[in-house]
Enzyme design. Structure first.
Site, PDB file in Angstrom:
ATOM      1  CB  ALA A   1      -0.875  -0.004   1.244  1.00  0.00           C
TER       2      ALA A   1
ATOM      3  N   GLY B   1       0.669  -5.140   0.816  1.00  0.00           N
ATOM      4  CA  GLY B   1      -0.489  -5.279  -0.057  1.00  0.00           C
ATOM      5  C   GLY B   1      -0.159  -6.017  -1.352  1.00  0.00           C
TER       6      GLY B   1
ATOM      7  CD  GLU C   1      -2.259  -7.615   2.977  1.00  0.00           C
ATOM      8  OE1 GLU C   1      -1.927  -6.482   2.550  1.00  0.00           O
ATOM      9  OE2 GLU C   1      -2.885  -7.781   4.028  1.00  0.00           O
TER      10      GLU C   1
ATOM     11  CD  GLU D   1       1.707  -5.539   5.904  1.00  0.00           C
ATOM     12  OE1 GLU D   1       2.515  -6.443   6.238  1.00  0.00           O
ATOM     13  OE2 GLU D   1       0.981  -5.614   4.897  1.00  0.00           O
TER      14      GLU D   1
END
Ligand code: COA
Length: 260
Positions: A66, A111, A114, A134
């Site tokens: 992200a 992300g 993911e 993260e």
């Protein structure tokens, strides 16, 4: 449909969707996430597309997570909405109804990892690096990483990867089942296209039901999932493709599936 941050090309029945922000290693900001959502809907409804390849622009990165500029200013409420929205977009890819191959050409972090996990299959370049970093930012995965990683590689490995935030190499990702295949970086796209072409020749309705049976079935009690599978098995018997597939076998020829 016009996009600014993703590229969508078609090669016969195979669509290639490329996240195209190489200057920031294809980090997912809000507009990019929204374009991925729109592209997923377009691909889902396009019967001419039978398999999808998802990759990142440039040689360095699939998706480096992200966009941290956006994460840095989030509040409790926007953070929750942001995570729910990302989860929704990734669910669209997981349940696109046709196989999506993540062609992991470099960093697949946060992300990016993911999104790769939400794809149906993962093919990695031997130079790829994967992880959920993260924790290094003082946050946790928010696009279902805690859930998909534990389901893919088991609880123990997921705990280790997410708690340490470590980046692993493609060979290790293959060993623990995080990716399906590792190929030389130079042949990643050729190999992904070859696999996509093979899948695109398969019976589309049967593929849709397989994806649904596995994705939905894994979330059900075993006995219910078996009933769900049996119902889909019955439904697929209504297709022309079932008749074509069985007839082609008996006539010793290659089946020509139409998706009906
Ligand atoms: N969000 C926003 N920008 C990002 C980004 C992200 N997730 N990942 C990389 N970038 C940007 C960098 O800020 C840099 O921008 P700049 O040129 O304006 O300084 C550019 O992409 C290149 O990245 P850089 O860090 O210089 O490359 P590197 O080769 O030294 O390191 C990584 C590569 C992937 C190890 C490093 O970029 C990184 O750790 N990125 C963040 C990964 C992450 O934590 N993702 C999870 C977010 S939840």
């Amino acid at each position: 449909m016009a996009f600014e941050n993703v590229l969508l090309e078609r090669d016969g029945a195979v669509a290639i969707l490329t996240v195209n922000r190489p200057k920031v290693l294809n980090a997912l900001n809000a507009p990019t996430l929204d374009e991925l959502r729109r592209a997923a809907l377009e691909l889902r409804h396009d019967d001419g597309v039978r398999a999808v390849i998802l990759t990142g622009a440039g040689e360095k990165s699939f998706i480096a997570g992200a966009d941290i500029n956006e994460l840095a200013v989030q509040t409790p409420t926007t953070g929750r909405e942001h995570a729910l929205h990302g989860q929704h977009v990734f669910d669209l890819f997981e349940n696109l109804g046709k196989p999506v191959i993540a062609a992991i050409n470099g960093y697949a972090l946060g992300g990016g990892c993911e999104l790769a996990m939400a794809c149906t299959l993962r093919m990695a370049a031997d130079t790829a690096r994967l992880g959920q970093p993260e924790i290094n930012l003082g946050i946790i995965p928010g696009y279902a990483g805690t859930q998909r990683l534990a389901r893919l590689v088991g609880k123990g490995k997921a705990m280790e990867l997410i708690l340490t935030g470590v980046q692993i190499e493609a060979a290790e990702a293959l060993r623990i089942g995080l990716v399906n295949r590792v190929v030389p970086a130079a042949s990643l796209m050729a190999e992904a296209r070859k696999l996509a072409a093979t899948l695109a020749a398969n019976a589309p309705v049967a593929m849709r039901y397989i994806i649904s049976a596995i994705n939905k079935g894994l979330e059900m009690p075993f006995a219910e999932a078996c009933i769900f599978e049996a119902t889909l098995f019955g439904l697929v018997a209504s297709t022309d493709d079932m008749r074509e597939g069985t007839r082609a076998f008996l006539e010793k020829r290659k089946a020509d599936f139409k998706g009906r």
